[in-house]
Write an enzyme that holds these catalytic residues in place. Structure first.
Site, short mmCIF file in Angstrom:
data_model
loop_
_atom_site.label_atom_id
_atom_site.label_comp_id
_atom_site.label_asym_id
_atom_site.label_seq_id
_atom_site.Cartn_x
_atom_site.Cartn_y
_atom_site.Cartn_z
N LYS A 16 0.81 -1.22 0.00
CA LYS A 16 0.00 0.00 0.00
C LYS A 16 0.84 1.27 0.00
CE LYS A 16 -1.07 0.04 4.87
NZ LYS A 16 -0.06 1.01 5.31
N ARG A 91 -7.00 3.08 11.00
CA ARG A 91 -6.65 1.69 11.29
C ARG A 91 -7.62 1.08 12.28
NH1 ARG A 91 -0.85 2.20 10.01
NH2 ARG A 91 0.29 0.26 10.32
N ARG A 128 11.94 -6.38 3.04
CA ARG A 128 11.67 -4.93 2.95
C ARG A 128 12.77 -4.09 3.61
NH1 ARG A 128 6.10 -2.33 5.06
NH2 ARG A 128 6.82 -2.73 7.17
N ARG A 156 13.51 -1.93 8.66
CA ARG A 156 12.75 -1.11 9.61
C ARG A 156 12.88 -1.70 11.01
NH1 ARG A 156 6.80 0.62 7.63
NH2 ARG A 156 6.25 -0.14 9.68
N ARG A 167 1.60 -6.92 14.32
CA ARG A 167 0.93 -5.99 13.43
C ARG A 167 -0.09 -6.70 12.54
NH1 ARG A 167 6.16 -4.34 11.83
NH2 ARG A 167 5.52 -3.59 9.80
P1 AMP Z 1 3.21 1.87 9.10
O1 AMP Z 1 4.38 2.58 8.53
O2 AMP Z 1 1.89 2.33 8.50
O3 AMP Z 1 3.36 0.38 9.09
O4 AMP Z 1 3.12 2.32 10.66
C1 AMP Z 1 4.18 2.06 11.55
C2 AMP Z 1 3.66 2.09 12.98
O5 AMP Z 1 3.17 3.41 13.30
C3 AMP Z 1 2.51 1.16 13.29
O6 AMP Z 1 2.93 -0.17 13.57
C4 AMP Z 1 1.89 1.84 14.51
O7 AMP Z 1 2.69 1.63 15.68
C5 AMP Z 1 2.03 3.31 14.15
N1 AMP Z 1 0.86 3.80 13.38
C6 AMP Z 1 0.85 4.27 12.10
N2 AMP Z 1 -0.38 4.64 11.73
C7 AMP Z 1 -1.19 4.38 12.79
C8 AMP Z 1 -2.60 4.52 13.02
N3 AMP Z 1 -3.42 4.99 12.08
N4 AMP Z 1 -3.07 4.15 14.23
C9 AMP Z 1 -2.27 3.67 15.20
N5 AMP Z 1 -0.94 3.50 15.05
C10 AMP Z 1 -0.40 3.84 13.85
#
Ligand code: AMP
Length: 216
Positions: A16, A91, A128, A156, A167
């Protein structure tokens, strides 16, 4: 389709982030990725950076009120007024409701759900790497530096096996209910996210065009 208000949903490893970046580029939209905003906050030591870093490291969700506040501020910036694609937000159903309130009296045009089987998602996550400077994501075949900004690439911090599992679990319990939520609003397009990334982009763009032509 400039001025569109879009959301892209998909579990970790669905592609995404890559697709959101491409759609934003093609349609001239602001890409708003909450994960990128939080990683940047953690990196620059902003006031809430330390707080969110602990959640991110464990693969846990940052509390809704913190996330919604960040998105409210970001949507108020001028580029977002020209249209946006939200990546990684909402989310939870609570965040989706808060987003509806933030946009009222306007509303989202389309929510794109990228569907990929778990095995494909896990395989993609295993290789990744992200740019430590600009956050762009790369597959295992990438070189040592970012093609966009020249920054160093690394795994990461939250791509450990335990945090990935956490996750994916949270996606199933907290985020998948959004599919029903947006289906009920007739705003959902489910797209096959497997195969060549260019083919996925074409499918996504076609579904956005379809949405707008259906309306006119
Ligand atoms: P991502 O890069 O989208 O995988 O986000 C990395 C991390 O940021 C996630 O595992 C959460 O800890 C936090 N995070 C990002 N977006 C959200 C969201 N909408 N709600 C809650 N936590 C978030």
């Amino acid at each position: 389709m400039s001025g569109s208000k879009l959301v892209i949903l998909g579990r970790q490893g669905s592609g995404k982030g890559t697709q959101a970046e491409r759609v934003a580029g093609r349609l001239g939209l602001a890409r708003i990725a909450t994960g990128d905003i939080f990683r940047e906050a953690a990196r620059t030591g902003s006031p809430y950076g330390e707080q969110v870093q602990a959640y991110m490291r464990e693969g846990d969700l940052v509390p809704d009120d913190v996330v919604v506040d960040v998105v409210r501020q970001r949507l108020a910036e001028p580029d977002a007024g020209e249209g946006f694609i939200l990546d990684g937000f909402p989310r939870t159903v609570g965040q989706a409701r808060a987003l509806d309130e933030l946009l009222d009296p306007e509303h989202l045009d389309l929510v794109i759900e990228l569907e990929v089987p778990t095995e494909v998602a896990l395989e993609r996550l295993a290789g990744r790497r992200v740019c430590l400077d600009c956050g762009r994501t790369y597959g295992p075949e990438s070189g040592p530096r970012c093609a966009r900004c020249g920054g160093p690439l690394a795994t990461r911090q939250d791509d450990t096996e335990a945090a990935i599992r956490r996750r994916l679990d949270l996606y199933a319990t907290q985020t998948e209910p959004l599919v029903e939520y947006y289906l009920a609003q007739d705003r959902l397009a489910s797209i096959d996210g497997t195969g060549d990334p260019d083919a996925v982009t074409s499918r996504v763009l076609r579904s956005i065009e379809g949405r707008f032509s259906r309306r006119s």
